[in-house]
Write an enzyme that holds these catalytic residues in place. Structure first.
Site, PDB file in Angstrom:
ATOM      1  N   GLN A  74      32.673  59.824  57.315  1.00 19.77           N
ATOM      2  CA  GLN A  74      32.369  59.469  58.701  1.00 19.77           C
ATOM      3  C   GLN A  74      32.145  57.960  58.823  1.00 19.77           C
ATOM      4  OE1 GLN A  74      28.537  60.420  60.686  1.00 19.77           O
ATOM      5  NE2 GLN A  74      29.771  61.491  62.190  1.00 19.77           N
ATOM      6  N   TYR A 105      25.119  56.626  68.859  1.00 18.28           N
ATOM      7  CA  TYR A 105      25.506  55.393  68.160  1.00 18.28           C
ATOM      8  C   TYR A 105      26.534  54.624  69.006  1.00 18.28           C
ATOM      9  CZ  TYR A 105      22.637  57.483  64.626  1.00 18.28           C
ATOM     10  OH  TYR A 105      21.551  58.036  63.981  1.00 18.28           O
ATOM     11  N   ARG A 134      34.240  62.693  66.222  1.00 17.42           N
ATOM     12  CA  ARG A 134      33.069  63.516  66.522  1.00 17.42           C
ATOM     13  C   ARG A 134      32.499  63.123  67.878  1.00 17.42           C
ATOM     14  NH1 ARG A 134      27.429  65.181  63.378  1.00 17.42           N
ATOM     15  NH2 ARG A 134      28.106  67.335  63.258  1.00 17.42           N
ATOM     16  N   GLY A 187      25.012  71.761  58.906  1.00 16.19           N
ATOM     17  CA  GLY A 187      24.371  70.634  58.266  1.00 16.19           C
ATOM     18  C   GLY A 187      23.249  71.070  57.340  1.00 16.19           C
ATOM     19  N   ARG A 188      22.106  71.392  57.935  1.00 14.50           N
ATOM     20  CA  ARG A 188      20.908  71.634  57.136  1.00 14.50           C
ATOM     21  C   ARG A 188      21.082  72.781  56.141  1.00 14.50           C
ATOM     22  NH1 ARG A 188      17.359  72.203  62.277  1.00 14.50           N
ATOM     23  NH2 ARG A 188      19.417  72.803  63.055  1.00 14.50           N
TER      24      ARG A 188
END
Ligand SMILES: Cc1cc2nc3c(=O)[nH]c(=O)nc-3n(C[C@H](O)[C@H](O)[C@H](O)COP(=O)(O)O)c2cc1C
Length: 375
Positions: free
Chosen positions: A114, A193, A240, A332-333
């Protein structure tokens, strides 16, 4: 999840019973299953952004994911968000990442990187540079720096020349990522971001060709993606997005206009994939975006945030997303806490609970490479 005894034995014994475990094609890549490890910043790089050997261990442990999307790496110095995040703009960065991609390849995995520029999410104490953003609108609150949490600073509005050089930095970083052995890159236009900051009228107050109308606010993301495609080829590029996600002080008033317009610009490029954060098949926008995207859609289910995670680690939500039209699902987690997540989900085995205190801002093995596998 049903406890029906007629369902459980096949669910827990037969790998082929769920579409999650079916192979998939992603451009030229054959993925062993449809489970993607979502990008997760873990702050284990050196102070100047070089991936450390421990990162090769961490990612190789998780190589049974159909695809790993490695954590956000910054394409230039000013784009770094937090201490010890990796970068991809020098030869040393390439060499560090090559160790990671070789370890993952040896373990049979597939990997994208990424690319993330933090924009206003950054601090002079971290980079030695003043953060740049579409407009001088500060990130509310504090940001993590080498000396702890610090009040954010008002970012400086990017000039058009800085916009052009940042676009070029993304393209150069993509080239370096390929040199480092990644199968492709994911352009990060989500989670508050820099690219996301351009998309929202709250963080983008510009009056030039990059601000104001929807067509102007999507321009920067479109230019970055086009430049990266020109550099490494569309089948190596994903994007993304996170419509409406409020991370990093974001707010968006017009997601129903911005994101279909953005996909309208990107869909014809033949990208590897679109990666949708917190995808919810109950929301009309999910179906609007699915219909607007003719390529591969990776959906990241909207699991409880910050937690706790469901006992099945998100498997039921993932299957609902595949049924609703996603091609791949990212978690993810659950991958963070379970190096062998794919095997555990196949077997219906219990999952390691996540140790929340270890999510970020700590170095070393603890909470990183020491999560146990089933064997
Ligand atoms: C420790 C941590 C770091 C993250 N870092 C990134 C990142 O670098 N880039 C990104 O796009 N998302 C990042 N995310 C968001 C994840 O990719 C994902 O969208 C989020 O964790 C929700 O998925 P989950 O419910 O399966 O965990 C991060 C999440 C966590 C927990």
């Amino acid at each position: 999840m049903s406890t029906d005894t007629a369902v459980q034995p096949t669910r827990t014994t037969d790998a082929a019973d769920s579409p999650l475990f079916r192979p998939a094609d992603l451009g030229p890549l054959r993925l062993a299953n449809r489970l993607v490890m979502a990008p997760m910043t873990r702050n284990r790089a050196s102070a100047d952004g070089v991936p450390e050997p421990i990162m090769a261990t961490y990612y190789a442990q998780r190589a049974s994911a159909g695809l790993i999307i490695a954590e956000a790496a910054t394409p230039n110095a000013v784009g770094a968000t937090y201490p010890n995040i990796p970068a991809i703009h020098t030869d040393a960065h390439v060499a560090g990442w090559r160790r990671v991609t070789e370890a993952v390849r040896a373990a049979g995995g597939r990997m994208f990187l990424q690319l993330q520029h933090g924009g206003r999410v950054g601090h002079p104490e971290t980079t030695g540079l003043h953060p740049l953003a579409p407009s001088p609108v500060p990130l509310p609150g504090t940001v993590f720096t080498p000396s702890g949490h610090r009040e954010t600073v008002v970012p400086r509005e990017m000039t058009e020349q800085e916009i052009r050089s940042t676009v070029a930095d993304f393209a150069a970083a993509a080239r370096r990522a390929v040199e480092a052995g990644f199968a492709g890159v994911e352009v990060h236009s989500a989670n508050g971001y820099l690219l996301h900051q351009f998309l929202s009228g709250h963080t983008n107050r510009r009056t030039d060709g990059y601000g104001g109308s929807v067509a102007n606010r999507i321009r920067f993301t479109v230019e970055v993606v086009r430049a990266v495609v020109a550099e490494i080829g569309a089948e190596r590029v994903g994007v993304r997005i996170a419509p409406g996600v409020t991370a990093n002080g974001m707010s968006e008033d017009d997601v129903d206009a911005v994101y279909p317009a953005l996909l309208g610009e990107l869909d014809g490029l033949g990208l590897a994939y679109l990666h949708l954060v917190f995808a919810d098949p109950e929301q009309p926008l999910f179906h609007t975006l699915r219909a607007a995207w003719s390529g591969t859609l990776i959906a990241n289910p909207a699991l409880p945030w910050p937690g706790p995670l469901p006992a099945d680690g998100g498997r039921a939500a993932a299957e609902r997303l595949l049924a609703a039209g996603a091609d791949l699902v990212s978690l993810g987690r659950s991958f963070l806490a379970n190096p062998d997540l794919v095997a555990r989900l196949r077997k219906g085995a219990p999952l390691n609970p996540i140790r929340d205190a270890h999510l970020m801002y700590v170095g070393g093995e603890t909470g990183y490479t020491d999560y146990p596998t089933l064997d």
